[in-house]
Design an enzyme around this catalytic site. Structure first.
Site: not given
Ligand code: AMP
Ligand code: MG
Length: 330
Positions: A47, A70, A123, A125-126, A128, A273
């Site tokens: 990251d 980020e 981002d 690394i989106d 993680t 994101d």
């Molecule tokens: P995903 O890969 O679709 O599950 O989403 C990943 C992203 O969800 C990450 O980049 C975080 O920034 C974000 N994230 C973390 N915690 C939460 C939360 N409680 N509600 C919504 N998004 C979140």
């Molecule tokens: Mg992300």
């Protein structure tokens, strides 16, 4: 046809490719050993290294453009983080000769700018959790001008043709420029760009829902309720990161929801994101809004503070999905 010779597009494609290569390098060298110990340090190294690299490249290409990333380097500057910083510096130094621990921290902190009339958001690394699990993740970079995303780039190392999960394959580079479409090419060896288009599916029963892999990032029960209210019968696709937006743009999936998780009802989406992925969807002919149908507002700071949740679709399913959301009071 997307002209990839504007300076911005050229820079962003190159930066995302180099950053994706760098994080793949970290993954190959560090993740396997760490997985058994539930150690998150490889993703931390990757990251930071990814943000340092992109911020450095941006400072060379567009020295006056602010970056909102980020990460920041405050934890990395602590004495206890010296071993981590040394690792970050080692990986970054392979691409930027002359990088030092202090310049790496300074580059990372370039990502702490405030939103301006024109800025980039990253981002590094989106997804993680996907990165650590060996599943989907993405490097996401976008250019925002006057609160509107103008350019969005996703680098997805474990996705082929912007639609097919494939570990260790060529990966996908996805590029969208406002008014010029959404396109994809190989991340490992870019060649001709191929245009992306969303599905034409309009029957909710057949709609493929793109869902988070991680239950904590959404409200799983409400997503199930939504699927029932809309009459969805097809099996959902579950994956991490903005790779889901690439699947929506390529027609592999039809709907994507981000509901608020019950543990964080006040959560607001982070701009990094959503920025790149949202333009990819729009330029492939899809639609994106918040859960009330309101346009996403990227001029509110580091989060989408004026929006609640996300609904992205192939366009045809947007109104039925909004109706289902209001029926379940999401
Ligand atoms: P995903 O890969 O679709 O599950 O989403 C990943 C992203 O969800 C990450 O980049 C975080 O920034 C974000 N994230 C973390 N915690 C939460 C939360 N409680 N509600 C919504 N998004 C979140
Ligand atoms: Mg992300």
């Amino acid at each position: 046809m997307l002209s990839s010779d504007t300076l911005e597009i050229k820079f962003a494609m190159q930066a995302v490719r180099l950053a994706a290569g760098l994080v793949q390098d970290v993954q190959a060298k560090l993740v396997h050993a760490a997985m058994t110990k539930e150690d998150r340090s490889p993703v931390t190294v990757a990251d930071y290294a990814s943000q340092a690299l992109v911020a450095y490249l941006l400072s060379q290409a567009f020295p006056n453009d602010p970056l909102i990333g980020e990460e920041d380097a405050s934890a990395l500057r602590l004495a206890t983080a010296t071993p981590t910083l040394e690792q970050v510096n080692r990986f970054v130094g392979r691409l930027i000769p002359g990088a030092s621990a202090s310049s790496v921290c300074d580059w990372i902190d370039r990502g702490s700018a405030s939103p301006a009339e024109r800025f980039w958001t990253l981002d590094p690394i989106d997804g993680t959790k996907g990165f650590l699990r060996g599943d989907q993740y993405a490097v996401a970079l976008a250019l925002v001008i006057q609160g509107q995303v103008q350019l969005g780039i996703l680098g997805c190392p474990n996705l082929s043709e912007a639609s097919q999960p494939e570990m260790g394959g060529e990966g996908s580079l996805v590029v969208a420029a406002r008014g010029q479409g959404a396109w994809t090419t190989s991340l490992a060896s870019p060649a001709k760009l191929k245009r992306l288009a969303v599905s034409k599916r309009s029957d909710p029963a057949q709609a493929r829902l793109l869902r988070s892999f991680e239950a904590g990032h959404t409200n799983v029960n409400k997503v199930d309720e939504f699927a029932r209210a809309l009459g969805v019968q097809a099996e959902p696709l579950r994956m991490d990161s903005q790779a889901k937006y690439a699947l929506l743009a390529s027609g592999r999936g039809d709907l994507l929801l981000r509901l608020l998780s019950p543990s964080k009802p006040d959560y607001r989406e982070k701009i990094w994101d959503q920025a790149a992925g949202s333009l990819v969807v729009e330029e492939a002919g899809g639609q994106i809004s918040d859960l009330h149908g309101k346009a996403l507002d990227f001029s509110a700071g580091r989060t989408l503070a004026r929006n609640r949740g996300i609904l992205a679709s192939n366009g045809r399913l947007h109104s039925p999905a909004l109706l289902a959301l209001s029926a379940i009071r999401a």
